[in-house]
Design a protein around this motif. Structure first.
Motif, PDB file in Angstrom:
ATOM      1  N   ILE A 110       0.815  -1.369  -0.206  1.00  0.00           N
ATOM      2  CA  ILE A 110      -0.127   0.025  -0.058  1.00  0.00           C
ATOM      3  C   ILE A 110       0.921   1.213   0.056  1.00  0.00           C
ATOM      4  O   ILE A 110       0.477   2.357  -0.614  1.00  0.00           O
ATOM      5  N   ALA A 154       1.086   4.223  -2.651  1.00  0.00           N
ATOM      6  CA  ALA A 154       1.019   5.384  -2.358  1.00  0.00           C
ATOM      7  C   ALA A 154       2.133   6.419  -2.708  1.00  0.00           C
ATOM      8  O   ALA A 154       2.024   7.444  -3.223  1.00  0.00           O
ATOM      9  N   ASP A 199      -8.346   7.156  -4.183  1.00  0.00           N
ATOM     10  CA  ASP A 199      -8.493   6.356  -3.296  1.00  0.00           C
ATOM     11  C   ASP A 199      -7.858   6.211  -1.926  1.00  0.00           C
ATOM     12  O   ASP A 199      -7.919   5.265  -1.193  1.00  0.00           O
ATOM     13  N   LEU A 200      -6.773   7.350  -1.901  1.00  0.00           N
ATOM     14  CA  LEU A 200      -5.888   7.502  -0.586  1.00  0.00           C
ATOM     15  C   LEU A 200      -6.282   8.740  -0.142  1.00  0.00           C
ATOM     16  O   LEU A 200      -6.222   9.702  -0.921  1.00  0.00           O
ATOM     17  N   ARG A 216      -6.818   4.381   3.367  1.00  0.00           N
ATOM     18  CA  ARG A 216      -7.482   4.026   2.262  1.00  0.00           C
ATOM     19  C   ARG A 216      -8.959   4.342   2.570  1.00  0.00           C
ATOM     20  O   ARG A 216      -9.475   3.879   3.593  1.00  0.00           O
TER      21      ARG A 216
END
Length: 107
Positions: free
Chosen positions: A10, A14, A49-50, A107
């Motif tokens: 993740i 990012a 989405d972050l 998230r």
């Protein structure tokens, strides 16, 4: 962490790094003038989405604060599909015993 660089997938997503190739740290902390600053790279535009949250606190166990009253963010378009974010703590480090910054990804 397929590449063994200590970044979970993740975080690789990012910071726009390849999860199969070990990378140096994607985040840097520095003192710029009298202000603590964190810098990191990511896709441009940033992934929808972050959420990237830089927080400040006077102690590690203290109350963490974020947002415009506490930090100033400058985003630079690198003109290559990426951007560099520089987030400066609005509290000067002089005159304080300690001050901390952290970056959270949600998230």
């Amino acid at each position: 962490d397929p590449d063994g660089d200590g970044l979970a997938n993740i975080m690789e997503y990012a910071f726009n790094t390849d999860p199969n190739i070990a990378n140096p740290s994607a985040v840097s902390f520095s003192l710029e003038g009298d202000y603590a600053t964190v810098r990191f790279g990511r896709r441009h535009p940033a992934p929808a989405d972050l959420v990237y949250i830089v927080e400040t606190a006077p102690t590690v166990q203290g109350t963490w604060s974020s947002g415009a009253p506490f930090v100033t963010t400058t985003i630079s378009d690198n003109s290559d599909g990426t951007e560099t974010d520089a987030v400066r703590d609005n509290a000067a480090v002089s005159g304080t015993d300690a001050h901390f910054l952290r970056l959270r990804i949600q998230r």
